[in-house]
Design a protein around this motif. Structure first.
Motif, PDB file in Angstrom:
ATOM      1  N   GLU A 178       6.829  -7.158   2.040  1.00 29.71           N
ATOM      2  CA  GLU A 178       7.528  -6.005   2.578  1.00 29.71           C
ATOM      3  C   GLU A 178       8.941  -6.411   2.987  1.00 29.71           C
ATOM      4  N   TRP A 179       9.816  -5.426   3.076  1.00 32.09           N
ATOM      5  CA  TRP A 179      11.212  -5.646   3.466  1.00 32.09           C
ATOM      6  C   TRP A 179      11.430  -4.949   4.800  1.00 32.09           C
ATOM      7  N   ALA A 218      -1.374  -0.498  -3.553  1.00 35.50           N
ATOM      8  CA  ALA A 218      -0.559  -1.714  -3.514  1.00 35.50           C
ATOM      9  C   ALA A 218      -0.859  -2.604  -4.712  1.00 35.50           C
ATOM     10  N   LEU A 224       5.916  -0.262  -3.334  1.00 34.33           N
ATOM     11  CA  LEU A 224       6.728  -0.140  -2.119  1.00 34.33           C
ATOM     12  C   LEU A 224       6.985   1.303  -1.715  1.00 34.33           C
ATOM     13  N   ARG A 258       9.861   2.949   0.564  1.00 31.84           N
ATOM     14  CA  ARG A 258      11.085   2.784   1.345  1.00 31.84           C
ATOM     15  C   ARG A 258      11.186   3.946   2.330  1.00 31.84           C
ATOM     16  N   SER A 268      13.052  -0.228   6.615  1.00 31.27           N
ATOM     17  CA  SER A 268      11.796  -0.856   6.213  1.00 31.27           C
ATOM     18  C   SER A 268      11.360  -0.342   4.852  1.00 31.27           C
ATOM     19  N   ARG A 295       7.741  -0.649   3.211  1.00 24.17           N
ATOM     20  CA  ARG A 295       6.374  -1.096   3.438  1.00 24.17           C
ATOM     21  C   ARG A 295       5.554  -1.002   2.155  1.00 24.17           C
ATOM     22  N   GLU A 296       4.431  -1.681   2.169  1.00 25.78           N
ATOM     23  CA  GLU A 296       3.551  -1.699   1.005  1.00 25.78           C
ATOM     24  C   GLU A 296       2.138  -1.316   1.456  1.00 25.78           C
ATOM     25  N   TYR A 341       9.290   2.033  -6.723  1.00 26.64           N
ATOM     26  CA  TYR A 341       9.096   2.308  -5.290  1.00 26.64           C
ATOM     27  C   TYR A 341       9.166   3.811  -5.038  1.00 26.64           C
ATOM     28  N   LYS A 347       3.593  -0.368  12.405  1.00 26.84           N
ATOM     29  CA  LYS A 347       3.600   0.588  11.300  1.00 26.84           C
ATOM     30  C   LYS A 347       3.252   2.003  11.782  1.00 26.84           C
TER      31      LYS A 347
END
Length: 208
Positions: free
Chosen positions: A46-47, A88, A91, A93, A100, A102-103, A121, A145
């Motif tokens: 994840e970013w 999963a 992603l 966004r 963030s 997330r996945e 994504y 989250k």
């Protein structure tokens, strides 16, 4: 749907859900675009605020739960032409001001919002997010989250807890999550997917 069709869906989900070994972390922070270039379709990461957060490999029980949920939700969504169900690694966004990507384990995107889907994504919030927790992820899923998805306007959030055979369901009301409990028979009724009823007793029986 036939039993064979359901079996094939479950097999597809469990096969595609398997993840490869994590890639080495890049040095320093990066933009979301740089993150997309660095990661590949097998990267489970994840970013968050410019940093890469690697995720731990999923357990067998996690895989079985993900496959079971994907199968029943996708069948319902396809039958009623409601949108798309994804799992999963894919992603999400989250919209600004959140920084963030997330996945989640599973997401549902309603038909009228499918334009948010990019090749690798989702550029915005899905209508439903499902996270299957582990001891390593529980605090992140239940706190960090939770707040992000609430702020991002995710209409429904499921937390599935394999270790305790419990589940929590939250629906967004007036910008805040309200917990909705299953009925006395252990059946949860979704608001985002009207008519979908999840029997928790059946879930735990299927994934032993």
């Amino acid at each position: 749907m036939s039993q064979q069709y359901n079996h094939n869906l479950l097999k597809e989900a469990c096969t595609r859900y398997a993840v490869a070994d994590a890639r080495p972390l890049p040095p320093g922070k990066m933009t979301f675009e740089q993150f997309l270039t660095w990661a590949d379709e097998d990267t489970l990461a994840e970013w968050v605020e410019g940093e890469v957060v690697l995720m731990t490999p999923a357990s067998l029980r996690h895989q079985r739960i993900a496959g079971f949920l994907y199968t029943i939700i996708r069948e319902f969504v396809v039958r009623n032409n409601l949108g798309e169900v994804l799992f999963a690694p894919f992603l999400v966004r989250l919209p600004d001001p959140l920084k963030s990507a997330r996945e989640p384990d599973l997401i549902f995107v309603a038909r009228e919002r499918l334009h948010l889907l990019k090749p690798n994504y989702l550029d915005g919030s899905p209508d439903l997010i499902i996270e299957i927790t582990s001891p390593e992820s529980l605090e992140r899923d239940r706190s960090i989250k939770f707040k992000e998805y609430e702020q991002a306007g995710v209409k429904e959030y499921w937390l599935i807890h394999p270790d305790t055979h419990q589940a929590e369901f939250f629906q967004l009301q007036d910008g805040r999550y309200r917990q909705i409990r299953p009925d006395e028979d252990g059946v949860y009724t979704s608001r985002v997917l009207p008519g979908l009823r999840l029997n928790l007793n059946k879930l735990w029986e299927e994934v032993q």
